[in-house]
Scaffold this motif. Sequence first.
Motif, PDB file in Angstrom:
ATOM      1  N   GLU A   3      79.070  -0.058  69.968  1.00 50.75           N
ATOM      2  CA  GLU A   3      78.696  -0.285  71.112  1.00 50.75           C
ATOM      3  C   GLU A   3      77.341   0.442  71.719  1.00 50.75           C
ATOM      4  O   GLU A   3      76.470  -0.082  72.449  1.00 50.75           O
ATOM      5  N   TYR A   4      77.212   1.593  71.092  1.00 55.82           N
ATOM      6  CA  TYR A   4      75.961   2.559  71.343  1.00 55.82           C
ATOM      7  C   TYR A   4      74.721   1.703  70.827  1.00 55.82           C
ATOM      8  O   TYR A   4      73.939   1.918  71.511  1.00 55.82           O
ATOM      9  N   ASN A   5      74.880   1.269  69.619  1.00 58.53           N
ATOM     10  CA  ASN A   5      73.778   0.603  69.003  1.00 58.53           C
ATOM     11  C   ASN A   5      73.403  -0.675  69.967  1.00 58.53           C
ATOM     12  O   ASN A   5      72.226  -1.071  70.026  1.00 58.53           O
ATOM     13  N   GLN A   6      74.365  -1.414  70.257  1.00 61.10           N
ATOM     14  CA  GLN A   6      74.220  -2.296  71.065  1.00 61.10           C
ATOM     15  C   GLN A   6      73.400  -2.018  72.412  1.00 61.10           C
ATOM     16  O   GLN A   6      72.486  -2.608  72.947  1.00 61.10           O
ATOM     17  N   TYR A   7      73.931  -0.990  73.085  1.00 66.78           N
ATOM     18  CA  TYR A   7      73.309  -0.193  74.204  1.00 66.78           C
ATOM     19  C   TYR A   7      71.915  -0.132  74.059  1.00 66.78           C
ATOM     20  O   TYR A   7      71.037  -0.228  74.822  1.00 66.78           O
ATOM     21  N   LEU A   8      71.454   0.391  72.763  1.00 64.00           N
ATOM     22  CA  LEU A   8      70.138   0.911  72.482  1.00 64.00           C
ATOM     23  C   LEU A   8      69.182  -0.397  72.528  1.00 64.00           C
ATOM     24  O   LEU A   8      68.120  -0.423  73.155  1.00 64.00           O
ATOM     25  N   ASN A   9      69.822  -1.284  71.881  1.00 63.63           N
ATOM     26  CA  ASN A   9      69.168  -2.629  71.827  1.00 63.63           C
ATOM     27  C   ASN A   9      68.605  -3.269  73.197  1.00 63.63           C
ATOM     28  O   ASN A   9      67.581  -3.795  73.506  1.00 63.63           O
ATOM     29  N   LYS A  10      69.800  -3.176  73.958  1.00 67.88           N
ATOM     30  CA  LYS A  10      69.828  -3.808  75.079  1.00 67.88           C
ATOM     31  C   LYS A  10      68.825  -2.842  76.106  1.00 67.88           C
ATOM     32  O   LYS A  10      68.027  -3.661  76.956  1.00 67.88           O
ATOM     33  N   LYS A  11      68.750  -1.793  75.999  1.00 67.50           N
ATOM     34  CA  LYS A  11      67.867  -0.691  76.748  1.00 67.50           C
ATOM     35  C   LYS A  11      66.530  -1.155  76.517  1.00 67.50           C
ATOM     36  O   LYS A  11      65.608  -1.216  77.346  1.00 67.50           O
ATOM     37  N   GLU A  12      66.078  -1.316  75.081  1.00 66.22           N
ATOM     38  CA  GLU A  12      64.674  -1.515  74.883  1.00 66.22           C
ATOM     39  C   GLU A  12      64.276  -2.758  75.294  1.00 66.22           C
ATOM     40  O   GLU A  12      63.349  -3.142  75.741  1.00 66.22           O
ATOM     41  N   GLN A  13      65.417  -3.884  75.399  1.00 70.99           N
ATOM     42  CA  GLN A  13      65.005  -5.204  75.861  1.00 70.99           C
ATOM     43  C   GLN A  13      64.685  -5.145  77.488  1.00 70.99           C
ATOM     44  O   GLN A  13      63.815  -5.576  78.017  1.00 70.99           O
ATOM     45  N   TYR A  14      65.661  -4.445  78.185  1.00 69.56           N
ATOM     46  CA  TYR A  14      65.368  -4.289  79.653  1.00 69.56           C
ATOM     47  C   TYR A  14      64.162  -3.644  80.001  1.00 69.56           C
ATOM     48  O   TYR A  14      63.423  -3.905  80.808  1.00 69.56           O
ATOM     49  N   GLU A  15      63.753  -2.353  79.493  1.00 67.72           N
ATOM     50  CA  GLU A  15      62.682  -1.730  79.473  1.00 67.72           C
ATOM     51  C   GLU A  15      61.462  -2.679  79.172  1.00 67.72           C
ATOM     52  O   GLU A  15      60.286  -2.663  80.157  1.00 67.72           O
ATOM     53  N   GLU A  16      61.313  -3.457  78.223  1.00 68.82           N
ATOM     54  CA  GLU A  16      60.333  -4.382  77.952  1.00 68.82           C
ATOM     55  C   GLU A  16      59.960  -5.425  79.239  1.00 68.82           C
ATOM     56  O   GLU A  16      59.250  -5.735  79.400  1.00 68.82           O
ATOM     57  N   LYS A  17      61.309  -6.039  79.708  1.00 70.98           N
ATOM     58  CA  LYS A  17      61.357  -7.063  80.616  1.00 70.98           C
ATOM     59  C   LYS A  17      60.865  -6.252  81.974  1.00 70.98           C
ATOM     60  O   LYS A  17      60.070  -6.900  82.622  1.00 70.98           O
ATOM     61  N   ALA A  18      61.083  -5.118  82.181  1.00 74.71           N
ATOM     62  CA  ALA A  18      60.684  -4.135  83.457  1.00 74.71           C
ATOM     63  C   ALA A  18      59.211  -4.114  83.322  1.00 74.71           C
ATOM     64  O   ALA A  18      58.449  -4.350  84.368  1.00 74.71           O
ATOM     65  N   LYS A  19      58.648  -3.804  82.229  1.00 72.72           N
ATOM     66  CA  LYS A  19      57.169  -3.500  82.282  1.00 72.72           C
ATOM     67  C   LYS A  19      56.324  -4.896  82.116  1.00 72.72           C
ATOM     68  O   LYS A  19      55.270  -4.893  82.907  1.00 72.72           O
ATOM     69  N   THR A  20      56.963  -6.000  81.632  1.00 69.87           N
ATOM     70  CA  THR A  20      56.119  -7.271  81.878  1.00 69.87           C
ATOM     71  C   THR A  20      56.280  -7.744  83.382  1.00 69.87           C
ATOM     72  O   THR A  20      55.474  -8.111  83.799  1.00 69.87           O
ATOM     73  N   LYS A  21      57.514  -7.452  84.045  1.00 70.34           N
ATOM     74  CA  LYS A  21      57.355  -7.723  85.372  1.00 70.34           C
ATOM     75  C   LYS A  21      56.548  -6.978  86.355  1.00 70.34           C
ATOM     76  O   LYS A  21      55.737  -7.309  87.117  1.00 70.34           O
TER      77      LYS A  21
END
Length: 784
Positions: free
Chosen positions: A555-573
């Motif tokens: 679950e923690y590894n999934q969290y880290l992966n999703k966190k990176e994805q969300y940060e990348e989306k936020a930067k793009t936005k």
Amino acid sequence: MNDKILNQLEFKKIIEQLVTHAETSIGKKLASSTTPSSSLLEVKKWHEETDEGVQVLRLKGHVPLGGISDIRPHIKRASIGGMLSAAECLEVASTIYGGQQLKKFVDTLEEEEIEIPILEEWCEQISNLNNLERSIKSCIDENGQVMDGASSKLRTIRSQIRSYESRVRDRLEGYTKSKSQMLSDAIVTIRNERYVIPVKSEYRGSFGGIVHDQSSSGQTLFIEPQSVVDLNNKLQESRVEEQHEIERILVSLSGLIEQDAEFLRQNVDALQQVDFMFAKAKLSRSMKAAKPEMNEDGIIHMRRARHPLIADDEVVSNDVELGEDFTAIVITGPNTGGKTVTLKMVGLCTLMAQSGLQVPALDGCQMAVFDHVFADIGDEQSIEQSLSTFSSHMTNIVDILDRVNNNSLVLFDELGAGTDPQEGAGLAMSILDFVISNNARVIATTHYPELKAYGYNRNEVTNASVEFDVETLKPTYRLLLGVPGRSNAFDISKRLGLKDEIIEQAQSMVSDDSRSVENMIASLEQSRHNAERDYEKASSILAEAEQFKDSLKHEYNQYLNKKEQYEEKAKTKAQKIIEEAEVQSKEILEELKELKEDATVKEHHFIDARKKLEEQKDQLKTDQKSNQSVKTEKKNEKLLPGDEVHVATFNQNGHIVEQVNEKEYEVQLGIMKMKVSKDQLQFVKRPEPVKTKPLATVKGSQVHVKPELDLRGQRYEDAIHKLEKYIDDALLAGYHQVSIIHGKGTGALMKGVQQLAKEHRSIKGNEFASANEGGTGVTILKLK
């Protein structure tokens, strides 16, 4: 290993089972001659063969070995110029075919990249003799008869034979129709390989010809009429020619077999080894046995070992260790408790292991290769020699002590029995001392209480016993290493109804030393039971913890992966917002420039345009701060029991149970509770306050209702009743969601919970928890 030892340990019964698993006569012959070896290299090689066979059976379930016979006698006779029969030639062809089928089977295993080096080596020795096989099968049919097409001459001869037979039968059937009154029966039969008819004795002269036989009463004569004598003679001549042609064909086939004699012998030897290899594998499969790791250090280590000759529904498995921490085991305990069975099991498994057979125990067992296995088991009394039981045992023991060495396994059953107890005990200890001094491995059973202390006084020796259940008055047949057997006479007598005063008087007659020893043994048994219980509990908890750890890590590894994805989306936005702001700013500036050049434009137009630009500049800052302000607001929110929070570490929502201290809260995550740092918690929402009493009332006092209910281990009716009450309390407490822990079990309780969820008017839905929160063992109820 002499036959006496093999008989005592019932090794030959194992060999009988092994023979039944061989499919061919040559395999059975090799299996029946199986004996233990004292060569470590040889034994290891045998086990590699057996294990490879086990792997093939596990993957394929069978191996084709049909049609194979022991044709070595046929090969030998053909090699010295003898003529083989048609059936013998057919066995040769069938064996060649069986070898080719095996090779095709092995080819399929190679194509599937299955590692079978030993089987490949044996199959490489099987020669392709298809030409010989075709030559034989073109002459002999599957019933072992030479066919008409074996030669043109044989076809012609057999055609003549059929013609003569037809003519003779037609002529004799004419007699059966025209002169039936003179015949005992209107049939055509054969006597001395010639066709005849049964004639009544009084009509002998009416037919002429030759009398070949008569009935036992003499009233019927079997006559070959003169009219068919010539035809029968020609028929016989043709049959003689037929036999000569058949013999010529068989001699020719025997010559072909002689030419390939050496290849045929090699084929048979390889097929015999393969059949024997899979016979051992099939025996292992039937016994649920495992490959032992062989050593020459005298180390035996078996977990859950079983006696291979006792039925699965009766046998009791035991752990056995010998040769590392101690070299001798002294087993004490009551009669019929399983001491002798344990003794024989160790000896028999040792002989099996040294014969290349797998042993009935769990994987990872270790077995030793001994030069000698000695055993003194059972009553070897010889009536002819008029020897007593003691003398018989002692004669056997003397022979053992003369031959024992440092690579021997010695098994003593009831050592020192049959004589005065004091003398027998002393003699038993002296014999054990002698064997142990020779660094041999020894297991001995005894009744003598003096030997209970023997193991405590010597580092090389450990005590053992067979467990006895005083409650049921029956042995459990479990071997307990490190615990000497204790007398159960008083306990058994009491349970059988012997008066207390008699038992108390008997106990007073027992010496203090004996009583102390018995108490010590009882204490050891209790300690062992407690240790086993604690070990099982700890193992279960450890397994659950490991599973939980793996789940959290995932679950923690999934969290880290999703966190990176969300940060990348936020930067793009954010970048997109900035680009849009720049475009709109340029448009505004252009508009201002145009307005400035237009003299007719009034002041308020400039003011409106400038205000629009300022608003556009502030838009990005407003968007960027909006999320932070929400987070800050939620983060600064004071957390109370029942609040729904987001746990950043696990990327999951849970509920506050209570505040542990200023920096930590106890949080309910599904079916798990854990302490979480305050800075890892993000406030999500708080249950709406209930205008009625916020606390469930139990017997007049108010208590907090937990967001979970554990129903495991409860009766169905009680569990459903408790659940109904809990739902009412949860509604009063303002919960929108609760977890019901019912476990998996038979599934009855799970179905009951879900049925209630469908029928209850205050429940709007239900679902199983996620895998890491209990899966199908937990139902989450959505409350209205």
